[in-house]
Scaffold this motif. Structure first.
Motif, short mmCIF file in Angstrom:
data_model
loop_
_atom_site.label_atom_id
_atom_site.label_comp_id
_atom_site.label_asym_id
_atom_site.label_seq_id
_atom_site.Cartn_x
_atom_site.Cartn_y
_atom_site.Cartn_z
N PHE A 2 48.58 36.98 29.86
CA PHE A 2 49.60 36.08 29.33
C PHE A 2 49.59 36.12 27.80
N SER A 3 48.41 36.30 27.19
CA SER A 3 48.33 36.44 25.74
C SER A 3 49.11 37.67 25.29
N LEU A 4 48.97 38.76 26.03
CA LEU A 4 49.69 39.98 25.69
C LEU A 4 51.19 39.79 25.85
N THR A 293 57.72 42.76 31.86
CA THR A 293 57.77 42.29 33.24
C THR A 293 56.49 42.65 34.00
N ILE A 294 56.03 43.89 33.83
CA ILE A 294 54.81 44.33 34.51
C ILE A 294 53.62 43.52 34.04
N LEU A 300 50.35 36.86 36.37
CA LEU A 300 50.54 35.90 37.46
C LEU A 300 49.64 36.22 38.65
N GLY A 301 49.55 37.52 38.97
CA GLY A 301 48.68 37.93 40.08
C GLY A 301 47.23 37.58 39.82
N THR A 302 46.78 37.83 38.58
CA THR A 302 45.40 37.48 38.22
C THR A 302 45.16 35.99 38.33
N LEU A 303 46.15 35.20 37.89
CA LEU A 303 46.03 33.74 37.94
C LEU A 303 45.94 33.26 39.37
N ILE A 304 46.75 33.84 40.26
CA ILE A 304 46.75 33.44 41.67
C ILE A 304 45.42 33.80 42.34
N LEU A 305 44.93 35.02 42.04
CA LEU A 305 43.67 35.48 42.65
C LEU A 305 42.49 34.66 42.16
N ASP A 306 42.56 34.20 40.90
CA ASP A 306 41.48 33.36 40.38
C ASP A 306 41.51 31.96 41.00
#
Length: 306
Positions: A2-4, A293-294, A300-306
């Motif tokens: 998200f920082s990127l 977008t990628i 988002l995927g990383t956030l969900i998995l965490d």
């Protein structure tokens, strides 16, 4: 991630405001001062190749340590995002490339003056087509070097990776030349720059193809990229040329002599003009949007998995 993503957006909105960098030294300029000092201090006498390698290793270590230190400041995520936005160059790239198109709309002389700001070749005899080709080539190469590569290394190693990349890329642009002065001292910088740009150059070509939903651009990059004079620049150049249906590269003049390079996307249109430069930047903004977008989806995927 998200920082990127935020850094990409901040760069796209604000770019490199003149009011700020006319008062403060840009980080890339500071890196350049260090490299210039190293050139003056160590690029003499015997063992220049070894000296160049030692200096490059020291420069890399300093860059990594600076990035690590910034990331560990209070509110480290804020500073990471801010510095990352400063070190990205999508808006700046767009401004410099479109200045060439705007110059050509005014006159051939204005076009030559504008393209001289972004390429190192002789411009006094360039035609509208050669100016336009040069701008398109520069746009493709610098999309990879100035946007995707630093962002890629941020994604891999965080801010230390991005600053490390910028140090290596700046060193290559300053001392990585095949000239009598730099053939030995800059050898390590040129080789390491080729290495750190290997994946980003190919990713850039893929993003161009994705943005146009045209995998012919990817096939063209795979065919012509390995034949290019640069092991990396040919990939985004060929993909962009295919997307525009324009032939780029070809002969160019440097310091009074002509270098005969083959055309890239030689089956494309041989004539090019300012409209093609504008279309090239439209394609690269679309490629930037694909990348954003990628990055956001991965975040988002990383956030969900965490």
């Amino acid at each position: 991630m998200f920082s990127l993503a935020l850094a990409l957006i901040l760069d796209a909105i604000f770019g490199e405001p003149r009011w700020l960098w006319s008062r403060l030294p840009h980080p890339t300029v500071m890196i350049g001062h260090v490299i210039g000092w190293g050139d003056i201090t160590f690029n003499r006498g015997r063992g220049r190749k070894l000296k160049g390698l030692a200096f490059l290793l020291a420069l890399s270590a300093i860059a990594l340590l600076v990035g690590w230190g910034i990331a560990r400041l209070p509110f480290g995520v804020f500073w990471e995002t801010l510095v990352a936005a400063i070190l990205l160059a999508q808006r700046s790239l767009s401004q410099h490339v479109l200045a060439v198109a705007n110059g050509l709309y005014l006159s051939l002389q204005e076009g030559r003056a504008a393209v001289a700001m972004i390429v190192g070749r002789d411009t006094k005899h360039m035609t509208t087509t050669s100016i336009s080709r040069a701008a398109i080539e520069s746009a493709g190469e610098n999309f990879s070097d100035g946007v995707i590569a630093p962002a890629f290394w941020f994604a891999v190693l965080g801010l230390p990776g991005m600053i490390f990349y910028k140090a290596i890329n700046t060193a290559d642009s300053m001392i990585g030349h095949r000239t009598p002065r730099y053939a030995e001292f800059g050898w390590a910088s040129a080789r390491l720059d080729d290495l750190v740009n290997w994946a980003p150059a190919r990713l850039s070509a893929l993003l161009i193809a994705l943005s146009q939903a045209d995998f012919g651009a990817w096939r063209r990059a795979k065919e012509e990229g390995p034949r290019h004079r640069s092991p990396n620049a040919g990939w985004p150049e060929a993909a962009l040329a295919h997307a525009l249906n324009v032939a780029v590269s070809g002969p160019r003049d440097y310091a009074g002599h002509t270098e005969n390079h083959p055309l890239v996307n030689g089956t494309g249109r041989l004539e090019a003009g300012p409209g093609d430069i504008e279309t090239a930047m439209d394609v690269l903004w679309g490629s930037w949007a694909c990348f954003l977008t990628i990055v956001t989806i991965i975040g988002l995927g990383t956030l969900i998995l965490d």
